[in-house]
Write a protein that holds these residues in place. Structure first.
Motif, PDB file in Angstrom:
ATOM      1  N   ARG A  15     -63.666 -44.189  17.268  1.00  0.00           N
ATOM      2  CA  ARG A  15     -64.415 -44.737  16.139  1.00  0.00           C
ATOM      3  C   ARG A  15     -65.200 -45.981  16.512  1.00  0.00           C
ATOM      4  O   ARG A  15     -64.819 -46.730  17.413  1.00  0.00           O
ATOM      5  CB  ARG A  15     -63.459 -45.120  14.994  1.00  0.00           C
ATOM      6  CG  ARG A  15     -62.739 -43.983  14.303  1.00  0.00           C
ATOM      7  CD  ARG A  15     -62.048 -44.524  13.056  1.00  0.00           C
ATOM      8  NE  ARG A  15     -61.340 -43.498  12.311  1.00  0.00           N
ATOM      9  CZ  ARG A  15     -60.041 -43.260  12.404  1.00  0.00           C
ATOM     10  NH1 ARG A  15     -59.314 -43.998  13.237  1.00  0.00           N
ATOM     11  NH2 ARG A  15     -59.467 -42.324  11.689  1.00  0.00           N
ATOM     12  N   ALA A  16     -66.275 -46.218  15.760  1.00  0.00           N
ATOM     13  CA  ALA A  16     -67.000 -47.489  15.735  1.00  0.00           C
ATOM     14  C   ALA A  16     -67.224 -47.801  14.267  1.00  0.00           C
ATOM     15  O   ALA A  16     -68.054 -47.172  13.606  1.00  0.00           O
ATOM     16  CB  ALA A  16     -68.314 -47.387  16.484  1.00  0.00           C
ATOM     17  N   VAL A  17     -66.474 -48.741  13.715  1.00  0.00           N
ATOM     18  CA  VAL A  17     -66.437 -48.986  12.277  1.00  0.00           C
ATOM     19  C   VAL A  17     -66.797 -50.436  11.976  1.00  0.00           C
ATOM     20  O   VAL A  17     -66.294 -51.360  12.634  1.00  0.00           O
ATOM     21  CB  VAL A  17     -65.036 -48.676  11.706  1.00  0.00           C
ATOM     22  CG1 VAL A  17     -64.994 -48.940  10.206  1.00  0.00           C
ATOM     23  CG2 VAL A  17     -64.640 -47.236  12.005  1.00  0.00           C
ATOM     24  N   ARG A  18     -67.639 -50.643  10.993  1.00  0.00           N
ATOM     25  CA  ARG A  18     -67.995 -52.001  10.580  1.00  0.00           C
ATOM     26  C   ARG A  18     -66.951 -52.547   9.617  1.00  0.00           C
ATOM     27  O   ARG A  18     -66.363 -51.810   8.831  1.00  0.00           O
ATOM     28  CB  ARG A  18     -69.380 -52.034   9.943  1.00  0.00           C
ATOM     29  CG  ARG A  18     -70.480 -51.563  10.879  1.00  0.00           C
ATOM     30  CD  ARG A  18     -71.856 -51.930  10.371  1.00  0.00           C
ATOM     31  NE  ARG A  18     -72.899 -51.341  11.197  1.00  0.00           N
ATOM     32  CZ  ARG A  18     -74.157 -51.764  11.226  1.00  0.00           C
ATOM     33  NH1 ARG A  18     -74.525 -52.783  10.472  1.00  0.00           N
ATOM     34  NH2 ARG A  18     -75.057 -51.178  11.995  1.00  0.00           N
ATOM     35  N   GLY A  19     -66.750 -53.869   9.699  1.00  0.00           N
ATOM     36  CA  GLY A  19     -65.779 -54.506   8.823  1.00  0.00           C
ATOM     37  C   GLY A  19     -66.063 -55.991   8.689  1.00  0.00           C
ATOM     38  O   GLY A  19     -67.155 -56.462   9.002  1.00  0.00           O
ATOM     39  N   VAL A  28     -65.522 -52.794  14.798  1.00  0.00           N
ATOM     40  CA  VAL A  28     -64.260 -52.477  15.459  1.00  0.00           C
ATOM     41  C   VAL A  28     -64.412 -51.148  16.188  1.00  0.00           C
ATOM     42  O   VAL A  28     -64.732 -50.125  15.574  1.00  0.00           O
ATOM     43  CB  VAL A  28     -63.092 -52.400  14.457  1.00  0.00           C
ATOM     44  CG1 VAL A  28     -61.802 -52.010  15.175  1.00  0.00           C
ATOM     45  CG2 VAL A  28     -62.920 -53.732  13.736  1.00  0.00           C
ATOM     46  N   LEU A  29     -64.218 -51.170  17.494  1.00  0.00           N
ATOM     47  CA  LEU A  29     -64.258 -49.968  18.321  1.00  0.00           C
ATOM     48  C   LEU A  29     -62.834 -49.532  18.600  1.00  0.00           C
ATOM     49  O   LEU A  29     -61.953 -50.368  18.822  1.00  0.00           O
ATOM     50  CB  LEU A  29     -64.975 -50.256  19.647  1.00  0.00           C
ATOM     51  CG  LEU A  29     -66.362 -50.901  19.558  1.00  0.00           C
ATOM     52  CD1 LEU A  29     -66.894 -51.193  20.951  1.00  0.00           C
ATOM     53  CD2 LEU A  29     -67.323 -50.010  18.781  1.00  0.00           C
ATOM     54  N   SER A  30     -62.597 -48.222  18.606  1.00  0.00           N
ATOM     55  CA  SER A  30     -61.234 -47.760  18.877  1.00  0.00           C
ATOM     56  C   SER A  30     -61.244 -46.404  19.560  1.00  0.00           C
ATOM     57  O   SER A  30     -62.122 -45.574  19.332  1.00  0.00           O
ATOM     58  CB  SER A  30     -60.411 -47.695  17.582  1.00  0.00           C
ATOM     59  OG  SER A  30     -61.010 -46.813  16.648  1.00  0.00           O
ATOM     60  N   THR A  31     -60.248 -46.217  20.427  1.00  0.00           N
ATOM     61  CA  THR A  31     -59.951 -44.936  21.056  1.00  0.00           C
ATOM     62  C   THR A  31     -58.468 -44.688  20.813  1.00  0.00           C
ATOM     63  O   THR A  31     -57.778 -45.547  20.250  1.00  0.00           O
ATOM     64  CB  THR A  31     -60.245 -44.966  22.573  1.00  0.00           C
ATOM     65  OG1 THR A  31     -59.192 -45.674  23.243  1.00  0.00           O
ATOM     66  CG2 THR A  31     -61.582 -45.617  22.872  1.00  0.00           C
ATOM     67  N   PRO A  32     -57.924 -43.559  21.227  1.00  0.00           N
ATOM     68  CA  PRO A  32     -56.498 -43.324  20.993  1.00  0.00           C
ATOM     69  C   PRO A  32     -55.578 -44.374  21.619  1.00  0.00           C
ATOM     70  O   PRO A  32     -54.461 -44.560  21.139  1.00  0.00           O
ATOM     71  CB  PRO A  32     -56.278 -41.949  21.629  1.00  0.00           C
ATOM     72  CG  PRO A  32     -57.594 -41.274  21.500  1.00  0.00           C
ATOM     73  CD  PRO A  32     -58.614 -42.353  21.728  1.00  0.00           C
ATOM     74  N   THR A  33     -56.033 -45.074  22.670  1.00  0.00           N
ATOM     75  CA  THR A  33     -55.145 -46.013  23.365  1.00  0.00           C
ATOM     76  C   THR A  33     -55.689 -47.435  23.451  1.00  0.00           C
ATOM     77  O   THR A  33     -55.046 -48.298  24.070  1.00  0.00           O
ATOM     78  CB  THR A  33     -54.854 -45.520  24.796  1.00  0.00           C
ATOM     79  OG1 THR A  33     -56.097 -45.367  25.499  1.00  0.00           O
ATOM     80  CG2 THR A  33     -54.107 -44.198  24.774  1.00  0.00           C
ATOM     81  N   SER A  34     -56.859 -47.700  22.867  1.00  0.00           N
ATOM     82  CA  SER A  34     -57.433 -49.036  22.998  1.00  0.00           C
ATOM     83  C   SER A  34     -58.274 -49.388  21.776  1.00  0.00           C
ATOM     84  O   SER A  34     -58.656 -48.507  21.000  1.00  0.00           O
ATOM     85  CB  SER A  34     -58.294 -49.137  24.265  1.00  0.00           C
ATOM     86  OG  SER A  34     -59.393 -48.235  24.192  1.00  0.00           O
ATOM     87  N   SER A  35     -58.573 -50.686  21.637  1.00  0.00           N
ATOM     88  CA  SER A  35     -59.447 -51.138  20.550  1.00  0.00           C
ATOM     89  C   SER A  35     -60.143 -52.433  20.973  1.00  0.00           C
ATOM     90  O   SER A  35     -59.673 -53.144  21.863  1.00  0.00           O
ATOM     91  CB  SER A  35     -58.656 -51.373  19.256  1.00  0.00           C
ATOM     92  OG  SER A  35     -57.752 -52.450  19.416  1.00  0.00           O
ATOM     93  N   ALA A  36     -61.268 -52.706  20.339  1.00  0.00           N
ATOM     94  CA  ALA A  36     -61.991 -53.956  20.564  1.00  0.00           C
ATOM     95  C   ALA A  36     -62.699 -54.339  19.272  1.00  0.00           C
ATOM     96  O   ALA A  36     -63.088 -53.466  18.487  1.00  0.00           O
ATOM     97  CB  ALA A  36     -63.005 -53.809  21.699  1.00  0.00           C
TER      98      ALA A  36
END
Length: 298
Positions: A15-19, A28-36
């Motif tokens: 995902r790439a989601v605004r918040g 907010v960027l996310s993968t199954p094992t990481s986020s930024a």
């Protein structure tokens, strides 16, 4: 069953989601094992987690007010590094509000691109028109940061820059891969009133508990930063030629109001930089630099 399919899909999603973070628009960027997480203010990365483990330090006492720099994460220094020039320390990019230009996903990675254009306020102190972009790309194994600087004016200009990364660590720590570079000890230079370049003969730089360190290493390759527990980060850099190692130290930390108590022993800045040979950009040309961060295997 359908519920099992849904659970499996949710685990695999990228995902790439605004918040909103501290009242500031963020991606907010996310993968199954990481986020930024990257703020619109300063295009400032304030979190990078891998397998639930935070890789960056951000002070609990940091200000998020307009015009003030955030203490920790990955501040962007542009168009000047530190006080090596006539502009405000570390330039104005880290205290500017950027545009979120694009977000999305590609295969197993998520990305966000931020853009900062020259304006009347920047031209007042840095007379050159420019277009600065930062692209953050998160995969399960890495965080890639690409900086592009385009000269949109009619005359060439030089700049210095850095990705001022605060890595979460515990002192003592060490940096590996600096042998053969030339080093400028900025702490000593401030005392002696002049800079001196020294060739680095040791493969490992050890940063002791409580020690103030502020050193520029010229013409470095990839480096490793790790602590006594072998937790750390591998830093690959392209375009950026230099590396900066900095920690405020125990004695001076008490005078830094936006650094939490004991914060000095929770981070080490190992910065991807372009300092020794300031890039020169001709009109309509673009300079690019990339930093790829990978956590060390535990």
């Amino acid at each position: 069953p359908i519920w099992r399919f849904c659970v499996a899909f949710s685990v695999m999603v990228v995902r790439a989601v605004r918040g909103i973070h501290k009242g500031i628009e963020t991606v907010v960027l996310s993968t199954p094992t990481s986020s930024a997480e990257v703020l619109k203010y300063g295009a400032h990365c304030v979190s990078w987690k891998v397998a639930g483990q935070e890789q960056l330090f951000v002070s609990k006492s940091s200000s998020y007010e307009q015009g003030k720099a955030i203490r920790g994460g990955i501040p962007v220094c542009f168009p000047q590094f530190a006080d090596r020039g006539e502009l405000p320390k570390h330039g104005f990019a880290r205290t500017s509000t950027w545009e979120i230009e694009d977000t999305g996903v590609q295969s197993d990675s998520a990305f966000a691109q931020f853009c900062l254009h020259s304006s009347d306020s920047t031209i007042a102190i840095f007379k050159h028109p420019f277009r600065l972009t930062l692209r953050f790309e998160l995969s399960p194994e890495s965080l890639s940061i690409k900086m592009d600087v385009k000269n949109t004016g009619e005359s060439p200009f030089c700049f210095t820059a850095a990705l001022h990364s605060y890595f979460a660590t515990f002192m003592p720590s060490q940096v590996e891969g600096l042998k053969g570079s030339e080093m400028i000890d900025s702490v000593r230079a401030r005392i002696e009133g002049k800079e001196k370049r020294t060739r680095v003969e040791n493969e490992i730089l050890r940063v002791q508990d409580g020690e103030e360190i502020d050193r520029i290493f010229l013409k470095t390759g990839d480096v490793l930063v790790r602590n006594v527990k072998q937790r750390g980060v591998h830093i690959e850099q392209r375009g950026f030629e230099d590396t900066v190692v900095w920690n405020i130290g125990k004695d001076k930390a008490v005078h830094m109001k936006d650094l939490e108590e004991g914060g000095w022993k929770q981070y080490l800045c190992v910065e991807t930089a372009a300092i020794g040979r300031p890039p020169l950009i001709q009109p309509s040309e673009t300079w690019s630099g990339v930093s790829i961060l990978r956590p060390l295997s535990q």
